[in-house]
Design a protein around this motif. Structure first.
Motif, mmCIF file in Angstrom:
data_model
loop_
_atom_site.group_PDB
_atom_site.id
_atom_site.type_symbol
_atom_site.label_atom_id
_atom_site.label_comp_id
_atom_site.label_asym_id
_atom_site.label_seq_id
_atom_site.Cartn_x
_atom_site.Cartn_y
_atom_site.Cartn_z
ATOM 1 N N LYS A 1 0.625 -1.285 0.032
ATOM 2 C CA LYS A 1 0.137 0.037 -0.014
ATOM 3 C C LYS A 1 0.713 1.277 -0.101
ATOM 4 C CE LYS A 1 -3.838 -2.335 1.570
ATOM 5 N NZ LYS A 1 -5.047 -2.714 1.133
ATOM 6 N N SER A 2 0.173 2.272 -0.613
ATOM 7 C CA SER A 2 0.659 3.732 -0.273
ATOM 8 C C SER A 2 -0.368 4.475 0.152
ATOM 9 C CB SER A 2 1.475 4.189 -1.376
ATOM 10 O OG SER A 2 0.635 4.210 -2.458
ATOM 11 N N TYR A 3 -0.128 5.825 0.812
ATOM 12 C CA TYR A 3 -1.173 6.665 1.256
ATOM 13 C C TYR A 3 -1.332 7.444 0.209
ATOM 14 C CZ TYR A 3 -0.830 4.783 6.000
ATOM 15 O OH TYR A 3 -0.875 4.170 7.327
ATOM 16 N N LYS A 4 -2.551 8.106 -0.044
ATOM 17 C CA LYS A 4 -3.283 9.223 -0.813
ATOM 18 C C LYS A 4 -3.108 10.238 -0.096
ATOM 19 C CE LYS A 4 -6.199 6.393 -3.879
ATOM 20 N NZ LYS A 4 -6.853 5.324 -2.551
ATOM 21 N N LYS A 5 -3.158 11.495 -1.031
ATOM 22 C CA LYS A 5 -3.313 12.935 -0.030
ATOM 23 C C LYS A 5 -4.135 13.019 1.174
ATOM 24 C CE LYS A 5 -3.919 17.553 -1.660
ATOM 25 N NZ LYS A 5 -4.856 17.920 -0.529
ATOM 26 N N ASP A 6 -3.507 13.291 2.275
ATOM 27 C CA ASP A 6 -4.319 13.486 3.553
ATOM 28 C C ASP A 6 -4.563 12.238 4.418
ATOM 29 O OD1 ASP A 6 -4.418 16.424 2.903
ATOM 30 O OD2 ASP A 6 -6.409 16.257 2.080
ATOM 31 N N GLU A 7 -4.341 11.386 3.549
ATOM 32 C CA GLU A 7 -4.682 10.011 4.305
ATOM 33 C C GLU A 7 -3.678 9.566 5.659
ATOM 34 O OE1 GLU A 7 -6.938 6.840 1.106
ATOM 35 O OE2 GLU A 7 -4.470 6.937 1.196
#
Ligand code: AMP
Ligand code: ZN
Length: 138
Positions: free
Chosen positions: A118-124
């Motif tokens: 996984k990777s985080y999207k903006k603000d997550e």
């Protein structure tokens, strides 16, 4: 009474290659190792998952895990090591008595944890940080 193989090892009703024990914890070799010397550290009392273990037992668990890790490094001279605990069926826990694995590791030994998917999207990143921070009780 729960039928638990690690409780039986802790009470000496079942055999194990025991490396160390005190009143709260026991340390023995995993019978089906990732690498030779793969070691398990357990609380002697039955706790299913890590978050159920009382702080005073965890103090022994972490200190003993550290000392046994040093003994594995001194004796087997691995290139590195992993320490982990699987909790719950979704995490791959097979024996429902909480335990820490200490696994000696060697370059190119073929065992893989990565890549993480996984990777985080903006603000997550901030959102997940907030969710967990709100529940911290220390
Ligand atoms: P897990 O519950 O998936 O974190 O892993 C349980 C571990 O316990 C596995 O690595 C097994 O090889 C090991 N194991 C299961 N039964 C025994 C036993 N009787 N003595 C030593 N290790 C065991
Ligand atoms: Zn048990």
């Amino acid at each position: 009474m729960i039928d638990c193989i690690f409780c039986k090892i802790a009470s000496k009703e079942a055999p194990a290659e025991v490396l160390f024990e005190n009143d709260k914890v026991m340390v023995f070799l995993d019978i089906n190792p990732i690498n030779y010397g793969h070691t398990l550290v357990i609380p002697k009392d039955h706790y299913k998952e890590f978050h159920e273990i009382p702080d005073e037992v965890n103090q022994d668990l972490i200190v003993v895990t550290s000392k046994i890790t040093k003994a594995i490094l001194d004796s087997l001279k691995p290139h590195g090591y992993n320490i982990f605990t699987n909790n719950g069926r979704s995490a791959g826990q097979a024996i429902m008595h909480c335990h820490f694995h200490i696994v000696p590791r060697y370059l190119n030994d073929g065992f893989k944890f990565r890549p993480y998917p996984k990777s985080y999207k903006k603000d997550e990143l901030k959102q997940y940080g907030n969710l967990i921070r709100e529940k911290i009780r220390i």
